[in-house]
Design a protein around this motif. Structure first.
Motif, PDB file in Angstrom:
ATOM      1  N   SER A 192     116.029  61.459 -61.472  1.00  0.00           N
ATOM      2  CA  SER A 192     115.391  62.147 -60.347  1.00  0.00           C
ATOM      3  C   SER A 192     116.388  63.037 -59.620  1.00  0.00           C
ATOM      4  O   SER A 192     117.596  62.802 -59.673  1.00  0.00           O
ATOM      5  CB  SER A 192     114.777  61.136 -59.374  1.00  0.00           C
ATOM      6  N   ASN A 193     115.866  64.042 -58.946  1.00  0.00           N
ATOM      7  CA  ASN A 193     116.741  65.008 -58.293  1.00  0.00           C
ATOM      8  C   ASN A 193     117.481  64.426 -57.098  1.00  0.00           C
ATOM      9  O   ASN A 193     118.484  64.989 -56.667  1.00  0.00           O
ATOM     10  CB  ASN A 193     115.957  66.250 -57.860  1.00  0.00           C
ATOM     11  N   ASP A 194     117.020  63.304 -56.573  1.00  0.00           N
ATOM     12  CA  ASP A 194     117.698  62.738 -55.407  1.00  0.00           C
ATOM     13  C   ASP A 194     118.866  61.823 -55.792  1.00  0.00           C
ATOM     14  O   ASP A 194     119.591  61.344 -54.947  1.00  0.00           O
ATOM     15  CB  ASP A 194     116.712  61.995 -54.504  1.00  0.00           C
ATOM     16  N   ASN A 195     119.078  61.619 -57.069  1.00  0.00           N
ATOM     17  CA  ASN A 195     120.183  60.796 -57.554  1.00  0.00           C
ATOM     18  C   ASN A 195     121.353  61.714 -57.923  1.00  0.00           C
ATOM     19  O   ASN A 195     121.673  61.900 -59.092  1.00  0.00           O
ATOM     20  CB  ASN A 195     119.714  59.960 -58.756  1.00  0.00           C
ATOM     21  N   VAL A 196     121.997  62.261 -56.902  1.00  0.00           N
ATOM     22  CA  VAL A 196     123.033  63.278 -57.135  1.00  0.00           C
ATOM     23  C   VAL A 196     124.240  62.727 -57.888  1.00  0.00           C
ATOM     24  O   VAL A 196     124.868  63.459 -58.655  1.00  0.00           O
ATOM     25  CB  VAL A 196     123.470  63.965 -55.819  1.00  0.00           C
ATOM     26  N   ASP A 197     124.551  61.450 -57.707  1.00  0.00           N
ATOM     27  CA  ASP A 197     125.661  60.873 -58.466  1.00  0.00           C
ATOM     28  C   ASP A 197     125.348  60.885 -59.956  1.00  0.00           C
ATOM     29  O   ASP A 197     126.209  61.196 -60.783  1.00  0.00           O
ATOM     30  CB  ASP A 197     125.950  59.444 -58.008  1.00  0.00           C
ATOM     31  N   ALA A 198     124.108  60.557 -60.320  1.00  0.00           N
ATOM     32  CA  ALA A 198     123.709  60.579 -61.736  1.00  0.00           C
ATOM     33  C   ALA A 198     123.725  62.003 -62.271  1.00  0.00           C
ATOM     34  O   ALA A 198     124.163  62.235 -63.401  1.00  0.00           O
ATOM     35  CB  ALA A 198     122.318  59.963 -61.907  1.00  0.00           C
ATOM     36  N   LEU A 199     123.271  62.968 -61.483  1.00  0.00           N
ATOM     37  CA  LEU A 199     123.267  64.365 -61.926  1.00  0.00           C
ATOM     38  C   LEU A 199     124.680  64.801 -62.300  1.00  0.00           C
ATOM     39  O   LEU A 199     124.908  65.383 -63.364  1.00  0.00           O
ATOM     40  CB  LEU A 199     122.710  65.278 -60.838  1.00  0.00           C
TER      41      LEU A 199
END
Length: 152
Positions: free
Chosen positions: A105-112
């Motif tokens: 998801s776009n709100d998981n910036v650490d994963a991005l």
């Protein structure tokens, strides 16, 4: 610092894996692009750190594509996620897959940031896909699902 050891799931991991999905994901079901996945039945890998279970990765192969359906590290910054991704890349290669992909998801910036640093490329944005999922709660804020792809 000790490097994580990654190995395929074994029968001894079954109970822990199911309990893990319930504790960290609310159950064993995950929906991706309209497909229901039973994570406890997927192949995958477990990461051990100093002999203790420290993370897992599950995947699903279909039509020469390998989707990472779950990636979870219990200790950030120790190389667990990276080691699990490398194991998934090897499994995809061994199965002659042409693509390794995942959704976050776009709100998981650490994963991005994590996936981009490991060679994954953003290939699609699915607006409000989370809300179309049968597991979405009515109270969840609208957001997008981002599809990343790694091509060998």
């Amino acid at each position: 610092m000790t490097e994580p050891v990654v190995q395929p799931f074994t029968e001894q991991d079954t109970e822990w894996k199911t309990r893990f999905f319930h504790e960290h994901w609310g159950g064993t079901l995950m929906i991706s692009r309209g497909v229901t996945h039973h994570l406890d039945t997927h192949p995958g890998f477990i990461a051990l750190l100093e002999g203790n279970r420290a993370g897992l990765l599950t995947y699903h192969i279909q039509n020469q594509e390998c989707e990472i359906t779950c990636l979870e590290s219990l200790k950030e910054g120790r190389g667990i996620g990276t080691a699990l991704i490398e194991a998934a890349k090897a499994a995809a290669r061994d199965a002659d897959c042409t693509r390794l992909w995942l959704i976050t998801s776009n709100d998981n910036v650490d994963a991005l940031r994590f996936y981009q640093k490991r060679g994954f490329t953003l290939v699609a944005v699915h607006r409000d896909a989370h809300h179309r999922s049968a597991q979405a709660q009515a109270t969840d804020p609208p957001h997008w699902q981002l599809r990343y792809s790694y091509t060998r």
